[in-house]
Write a protein that holds these residues in place. Structure first.
Motif, PDB file in Angstrom:
ATOM      1  N   VAL A 190       4.982  13.940 -17.784  1.00 52.92           N
ATOM      2  CA  VAL A 190       4.261  13.834 -16.504  1.00 52.92           C
ATOM      3  C   VAL A 190       4.658  12.530 -15.833  1.00 52.92           C
ATOM      4  N   GLY A 191       4.591  12.528 -14.511  1.00 54.96           N
ATOM      5  CA  GLY A 191       4.947  11.312 -13.772  1.00 54.96           C
ATOM      6  C   GLY A 191       4.176  11.217 -12.474  1.00 54.96           C
ATOM      7  N   ILE A 192       4.084  10.005 -11.964  1.00 56.93           N
ATOM      8  CA  ILE A 192       3.472   9.766 -10.642  1.00 56.93           C
ATOM      9  C   ILE A 192       4.439   8.905  -9.842  1.00 56.93           C
ATOM     10  N   ARG A 193       4.629   9.274  -8.579  1.00 60.54           N
ATOM     11  CA  ARG A 193       5.446   8.449  -7.698  1.00 60.54           C
ATOM     12  C   ARG A 193       4.626   8.096  -6.466  1.00 60.54           C
ATOM     13  N   LEU A 194       4.676   6.843  -6.061  1.00 56.47           N
ATOM     14  CA  LEU A 194       4.020   6.410  -4.823  1.00 56.47           C
ATOM     15  C   LEU A 194       5.109   6.060  -3.830  1.00 56.47           C
ATOM     16  N   SER A 195       5.043   6.660  -2.631  1.00 61.27           N
ATOM     17  CA  SER A 195       6.079   6.386  -1.638  1.00 61.27           C
ATOM     18  C   SER A 195       5.445   6.085  -0.287  1.00 61.27           C
ATOM     19  N   SER A 229       0.874  -1.174   0.000  1.00 56.71           N
ATOM     20  CA  SER A 229       0.000   0.000   0.000  1.00 56.71           C
ATOM     21  C   SER A 229       0.910   1.221   0.000  1.00 56.71           C
ATOM     22  N   PHE A 230       0.364   2.375  -0.401  1.00 56.69           N
ATOM     23  CA  PHE A 230       1.191   3.588  -0.407  1.00 56.69           C
ATOM     24  C   PHE A 230       0.620   4.621   0.547  1.00 56.69           C
ATOM     25  N   ARG A 231       1.458   5.565   0.987  1.00 55.32           N
ATOM     26  CA  ARG A 231       0.979   6.655   1.836  1.00 55.32           C
ATOM     27  C   ARG A 231       1.041   7.995   1.121  1.00 55.32           C
ATOM     28  N   THR A 232       2.058   8.169   0.258  1.00 56.56           N
ATOM     29  CA  THR A 232       2.220   9.484  -0.362  1.00 56.56           C
ATOM     30  C   THR A 232       2.226   9.355  -1.878  1.00 56.56           C
ATOM     31  N   LEU A 233       1.477  10.241  -2.513  1.00 52.81           N
ATOM     32  CA  LEU A 233       1.429  10.263  -3.966  1.00 52.81           C
ATOM     33  C   LEU A 233       2.015  11.595  -4.433  1.00 52.81           C
TER      34      LEU A 233
END
Ligand code: TTP
Ligand code: MG
Length: 362
Positions: A340-345, A288-292
Motif C-alpha cells: 500500500v502507498g500514499i502520495r501527496l501532490s 501543504s498538499f492538494r491531492t491525495l
C-alpha cells in the motif's frame, strides 16, 4: 520601434456555489430552495461551519465559514446537507478536463477554480468566444454554471470572475483595469482579508481606487515591504504567470508487506503510520498538499490507485489518514494485499487563498 509588452490573455473560471450546485444537480427537487452544505446543524446546537450554500441561502446572510448554528438560526427551513467530497471531486475533474481542452496552460487553484492562459489566441474577441464556449460546455456536461473573468493579468481576471456572479462573464480589456477596479471595495483584492481592510479603513481607504492613489512609501510605512505588491495589485499590475507545470511535485511513501495480507485493520494501521510520516515530511518542507492518492497492489501484482483533491491546500494529516482509509476501503476486496502507498501532490508552500497582508511580502 520597440516591441510592446508581451500581450497576455488570462481567464479565471470559478464555479457558482459549487458544492451546493452539485447537490441541486444530484437532487433537482432542491432547485430554488436555500441549500446549505456543511456540518450537521443539530437543530441549532451543531458545531462546525458552513462549507458553502446556494444563492437562495445567501439571501438570508448565510456564507461559507459561518458557524452552522448561526446558519440554522438564520434559516431553519433551509436544506442542510453533509459534504459529499468524492462526488465534488469527480465533477471537478470533469470541469478541469474541459478547461484543459482549451488551453495547455491551466492552473487549478482550488476544487472549483482555475486560471487559463489564452495568450495563444488572436486577441480578446477570440478569447471571449472561447470563454462563452467553456460556459456552454460546462453547463451541458455537468449541468452547472460558472463565472468567468478575462483580463491581461491574474488579479484582474480573478476579481472580474467574481464581479457578475452567478453565471457571469466579465471582460476587462487592457487599459481599463484601473477604472474597473477603482470603485470596488478593497476586500475584493484577493489577499486583503478582514484585518487588513479594517486597518485600511482606519486610514480612510475604502475602495481599490483609494488604495491605488496612496503614495506607496506611505503604504510601506503602514504595512512594510509587502505593501509594494499590494499597491501594484490595486492598479491591476500583476506579472504572475499561470503556473501550470509545477503540479508534478509530490511526496510519497509505500510499504510492501513481509507476506501478502488480508488483515484489514493491519493495513489501515500501516496507512495511518504512513500518513503520520508524510505529515512530518510536509511540515519539515513547509508544504501543504492538494491531492491525495492511495495505491494498493494485490497478490498477483494488479495495482490500483484512487485519488481525491481537497478543496483547500491542507496539511491536516489526521483528515488525510481518514481519507486514505476511506479510499483504500473502496478498493479492497477478498484478495490479499502486497503493498500500500500514499502520495501527496499539488504541493504548495502556502495557501492560495491568503488573507493576511504578510502573505504579500515580495
Ligand atoms: P468558492 O468558489 O469560494 O465558493 P462557491 O463556489 O461555493 O461559491 P461562489 O459562487 O461564490 O464561487 O469555493 C468553492 C468550494 O469550496 C465551495 O463550494 C465549498 C468549498 N469551500 C469550503 O469548504 N469552505 C470555505 O470556507 C470556502 C470559501 C469554500
Ligand atoms: Mg466558486
Amino acid at each position: 520601434m520597440n516591441d510592446p509588452e508581451p500581450r497576455r490573455i488570462i481567464l479565471h473560471v470559478d464555479m457558482d456555489s459549487f458544492y451546493a450546485s452539485v447537490e441541486v444537480r444530484k437532487n433537482p427537487s432542491l432547485k430554488g430552495r436555500p441549500v446549505v452544505v456543511g456540518a450537521d446543524p443539530k437543530g441549532g446546537r451543531g458545531r462546525g461551519v458552513v462549507s458553502t450554500c446556494s444563492y437562495e441561502a445567501r439571501s438570508y446572510g448565510i456564507h461559507s465559514a459561518m458557524p452552522i448554528s448561526e446558519a440554522y438560526n438564520r434559516c431553519p427551513h433551509a436544506v442542510f446537507l453533509p459534504p459529499d467530497y468524492l462526488l465534488y471531486n469527480t465533477v471537478s475533474s470533469r470541469i478541469m478536463g474541459i478547461l484543459h481542452y482549451h488551453s495547455q496552460r491551466v492552473e487549478q487553484v482550488s476544487i472549483d477554480e482555475a486560471y487559463l492562459d489564452m495568450s495563444h489566441v488572436s486577441g480578446f474577441p477570440e478569447a471571449l468566444e472561447v470563454a462563452r464556449h467553456i460556459k456552454t460546455t460546462v453547463l451541458e456536461e455537468t449541468g452547472l454554471t460558472c463565472s468567468i473573468g478575462m483580463a491581461a493579468s491574474k488579479v484582474v481576471a480573478k476579481i472580474a470572475s467574481d464581479y457578475e456572479k452567478p453565471d457571469g462573464l466579465t471582460v476587462i480589456i487592457p487599459g481599463e483595469e484601473e477604472s474597473f477596479l477603482a470603485p470596488l471595495p478593497v476586500y475584493t483584492v484577493p489577499g486583503i482579508g478582514r484585518k487588513t481592510s479594517e486597518e485600511l479603513s482606519r486610514h480612510g481607504i475604502q475602495t481599490i481606487g483609494d488604495l491605488a492613489s496612496v503614495d506607496v512609501q506611505v503604504l510601506i510605512g503602514w504595512f512594510g515591504r509587502g505593501a509594494v505588491t499590494l499597491h501594484h495589485l490595486a492598479r491591476g499590475i500583476d506579472g504572475r504567470e499561470v503556473e501550470c507545470c509545477d503540479s508534478s511535485k509530490s511526496i510519497s511513501r509505500e510499504v510492501t508487506f513481509e507476506e501478502d495480507t488480508d488483515d484489514r485493520e493491519g493495513i489501515m494501521n500501516v496507512l495511518d503510520r504512513m500518513a503520520g510520516d508524510l505529515g512530518q515530511a510536509l511540515k519539515a518542507e513547509g508544504y501543504s498538499f492538494r491531492t491525495l492518492t492511495v495505491k494498493v497492489r494485490f497478490q498477483g501484482f494488479e495495482t490500483r490507485t484512487k485519488a481525491v483533491t481537497v478543496p483547500r491546500p491542507s496539511r491536516n494529516m489526521r483528515d488525510a489518514a481518514v481519507l486514505a482509509r476511506r479510499l483504500i476501503g473502496q478498493m479492497l476486496d477478498e484478495r490479499r494485499v502486497r503493498l500500500v502507498g500514499i502520495r501527496l501532490s499539488g504541493l504548495a508552500r502556502q495557501d492560495t487563498r491568503q488573507t493576511a497582508l504578510s502573505d504579500f511580502t515580495s
